[in-house]
Structures are given as C-alpha cells and as structure tokens.
Design an enzyme around this catalytic site. Structure first.
Site, PDB file in Angstrom:
ATOM      1  N   SER A  42     -13.739  56.045  13.353  1.00 51.90           N
ATOM      2  CA  SER A  42     -13.811  55.537  14.721  1.00 51.90           C
ATOM      3  C   SER A  42     -13.985  54.026  14.666  1.00 51.90           C
ATOM      4  CB  SER A  42     -14.941  56.225  15.487  1.00 51.90           C
ATOM      5  OG  SER A  42     -14.953  55.822  16.841  1.00 51.90           O
ATOM      6  N   THR A  43     -15.037  53.484  15.265  1.00 56.50           N
ATOM      7  CA  THR A  43     -15.241  52.037  15.297  1.00 56.50           C
ATOM      8  C   THR A  43     -15.259  51.451  13.889  1.00 56.50           C
ATOM      9  OG1 THR A  43     -16.578  52.302  17.287  1.00 56.50           O
ATOM     10  CG2 THR A  43     -16.760  50.207  16.112  1.00 56.50           C
TER      11      THR A  43
ATOM     12  N   HIS B  23     -10.201  57.686  16.111  1.00 60.49           N
ATOM     13  CA  HIS B  23     -10.404  57.626  17.557  1.00 60.49           C
ATOM     14  C   HIS B  23      -9.633  56.446  18.127  1.00 60.49           C
ATOM     15  CE1 HIS B  23     -14.556  59.730  16.910  1.00 60.49           C
ATOM     16  NE2 HIS B  23     -13.530  60.541  16.712  1.00 60.49           N
TER      17      HIS B  23
ATOM     18  N   MET C 110     -18.968  55.566  15.554  1.00 60.35           N
ATOM     19  CA  MET C 110     -20.122  55.992  16.333  1.00 60.35           C
ATOM     20  C   MET C 110     -20.015  57.474  16.643  1.00 60.35           C
ATOM     21  SD  MET C 110     -19.083  54.283  19.978  1.00 60.35           S
ATOM     22  CE  MET C 110     -17.494  54.637  20.741  1.00 60.35           C
TER      23      MET C 110
ATOM     24  N   ASP D   2     -18.758  62.967  15.485  1.00 56.89           N
ATOM     25  CA  ASP D   2     -17.504  63.657  15.210  1.00 56.89           C
ATOM     26  C   ASP D   2     -17.285  63.732  13.702  1.00 56.89           C
ATOM     27  OD1 ASP D   2     -15.146  64.960  15.751  1.00 56.89           O
ATOM     28  OD2 ASP D   2     -13.994  63.148  16.143  1.00 56.89           O
TER      29      ASP D   2
END
Length: 366
Positions: A176-177, A203, A296, A299
């Site tokens: 993600s991030t 993501h 973050m 998941d």
C-alpha cells in the site's frame, strides 16, 4: 495523539476550500496554511513547518514536481499528491521524487465530486503519524531503462541456493503506502529467466495501474502487465491487480488463469491483498511465496494465515525500511511470517526462497 498540521497547495480556490474542509473534519488535523502555486507553497512550508503537505501537480508559476524537489532537498516533509491526472506516469514520477502517496480527483473540473475523496484523504492523513520519513529520504530512485535496453539485458546465471525451495511457482506481493517505489526496486533486482510467476495487489485507484505496470515492465527482466480477465499465469511474467478491482485465480485445464472481479462490501482495501493471497494459497499451496510490503492497515494478515495453512512461505518487510509499518506489522503479529527483511534485501530473499542464487554479471546487483 498529537495534532497533524497541514498546508494545502492547489491552484483552485474551490479545491483549497474543499480539501481544507475535509481535513478539518478529522480530529487532531489542523490546516495551518494554503497556497495557490508552487512558489507560494514553498514559502508557506518553510515558514510554517507543517507535518504534511497536500499537493496538486498542475499549477502556474511553479509546478508540483519542482516544489517536491525543493522540499525534499531543503525541508523534507511528507507530501500526498491530489491530482486529476490518471492513466499516465506523472504521479509515479512524484512518488519517486519523495511523495508518500497519492489520491485521484474524481474529475479535473471544479465540482462537488471532489468530496468523494474525503474518506481516502482522511485515512491517508492519519497514516502520517506512523510514517517513516527517513526511509523515504534514503530511498534510491530506480531509473527505468528504455524498452530496447531492457530486452537486451543479459540473463543472470543461476545456481541452486542452500535451503531454497525450487518448487516455488508463484510469488504473491501485497503493498500500500510506499509500495510503488518498493516494488520498482524489487522488480529491477530480479534475475531473468526466473522459474516463478508474480502477482501483485497494490492499493491503488482505477486508472493508474496500467501506467504503473508499464513502468515496472521497463525496469524489470519480467514481463509485467496490468492483469486482464483470462490472463494465463506464466513463469517470468507478472500480473498487477487493476486499480479498484480484485485479482483472483482459478485452475483451468491444467493452467492457472487470472480473474478480475468486483470487490465485495467487506473489502476495505482494494485491490485486496487478503483476497488475492487466499485465492493463490488454494491453488499453489506449498509452491506459493507471499510477500507483505509497506502500507497502512491490516490487509494481508488473513491472507498470510491462508498461505501458511496451505504450507506456503511468507516474507514481510521490516520496520526499518517500511514507509508505513502497518501491513507488515499485522502480518508479523500473526506469528506465521518465515522471515522479516528490509526492502533492499527482499529481492534476494525471494530469489533464495525460490531456490536460485544469482551470480552477478558485473552490471547488476545480486
């Protein structure tokens, strides 16, 4: 919880007001200043020393890219890009320059549709509290070679690695991030003629993953593409889950086929790492290696359990290198991760786990 002080930089007065309103609806978030262009933005950032900057890329006098370069060199500050540009590589250039994440505006027009990003914006702003800014500053930029150069790269010689699992056929990666630069570094370090395929759930909103896959393709010896429904899994090929959709897999007549499906109401993060990991675990079992990178939320943690229940292996990124340690932390908390490694070591760990030990050809890192 400490306050998060934000400066909003956007050339549209409507957008500045709307973004400010969305941010100030979050507890402990305070908009301390705003700017209509890059030059004004730099002055505000230097004077106010905010915890976070939201930044539009298209602005008069000085664009977002120039502002990013100056910020990262003079007063490093977390930056979230809020851009209407999609289906091109501009946001990925911004991520390479040091932006931590991006959000896509629903439309390039001045419109109330901008309010649709409120939930995404508020969640990403909260992640600033756990952001590893030092890691962003130390990140090495991968310069994608031209397509002609990439196709002519010499395959690396491979020898069996002690303790490696030569039966690994699929490497599944969730992020993600901070994920796009991390993935680019990993893909650029993987050897040619690898005996495994790769599937990635990063993501990302719709409209960006095609450009992201093309960017990875230019810096990798793998053939990388945005997954399409019906794609067949092949060694040396990588499929990127399309933004806003989920990527699952099913066996069909002796092959494994990708399926692109709509997310369910239970999927908080999309594309879902849990959904992809669980789907692959049911097919590959002990031949699957899962990798949880920076991001973050949680998941991937359910997917880790599914992989281990099927006798697969799991790697997770360490807190030392993760831009945001949320996803790796939750994966490690399951007690099922086989090894924790920095992102700079992750490609080597994948290679070793897959039973390969590359011999450096003098031009690329092993």
């Amino acid at each position: 919880m400490r306050n998060i002080r934000v400066v909003v930089v956007d050339d549209s007065a409507y957008n500045r007001r709307t973004i400010t309103k969305m941010l100030e609806g979050v507890e402990n978030v305070q908009v301390v200043g705003y700017a209509a262009d890059g030059e004004e933005g730099i002055r505000k950032i230097i004077d106010l020393k905010p915890d976070l900057v939201t930044l539009d890329l298209e602005m008069p006098r000085m664009d977002g890219f120039t502002l990013l370069r100056i910020i990262m060199n003079s007063c490093p500050t977390p930056v979230i890009i809020i851009s209407s540009r999609s289906e091109d590589e501009r946001v990925f250039k911004a991520l390479e320059l040091g932006a931590v994440d991006f959000i896509a505006k629903p439309t390039s027009r001045i419109s109330d549709e901008l309010l649709k990003i409120a939930g995404d914006l508020q969640e990403k702003v909260r992640s600033v509290l756990s952001l590893n800014m030092d890691r962003i500053l130390k990140r090495e930029t991968v310069v994608p070679p031209t397509e002609a150069v990439r196709k002519k790269k010499k395959p690396q010689t491979q020898t069996p690695a002690p303790g490696g699992n030569s039966q690994i056929q699929m490497v599944a990666i969730g992020a993600s991030t901070g994920g796009p630069p991390a993935l680019q570094g990993i893909f650029s370090s993987l050897p040619a003629q690898s005996p495994f395929a790769i599937a990635v759930a990063q993501h990302m909103p719709a409209g960006f993953t095609k450009a992201f896959a093309e960017r990875l393709n230019r810096s990798s010896s793998f053939e990388v593409k945005e997954a399409a429904d019906g794609d067949i899994v092949k060694p040396g090929h990588a499929l990127i889950a399309p933004g806003g959709r989920n990527l699952i897999f099913e066996p069909v007549n002796g092959t494994v086929v990708a399926r692109v499906v709509d997310p369910s109401s239970q999927d908080r993060y999309i594309p879902s790492v849990d959904v992809m990991f669980t789907s692959l675990a049911a097919i590959y079992r002990a031949k699957l290696l899962g990798v949880v990178l920076t991001g973050m939320g949680n998941d991937g943690s359910k997917g880790v359990r599914a992989i281990k229940a099927a006798d697969g292996e799991v790697l997770a990124e360490s807190e030392e290198s993760a831009v945001v340690f949320g996803m790796p932390r939750e994966a490690i908390a399951t007690g099922l991760v086989d090894k924790v490694a920095t992102v700079d070591r992750m490609a080597r760990e994948v290679i070793l786990r897959c039973g390969m030990l590359p011999v450096c050809d003098g031009n690329r890192k092993s």
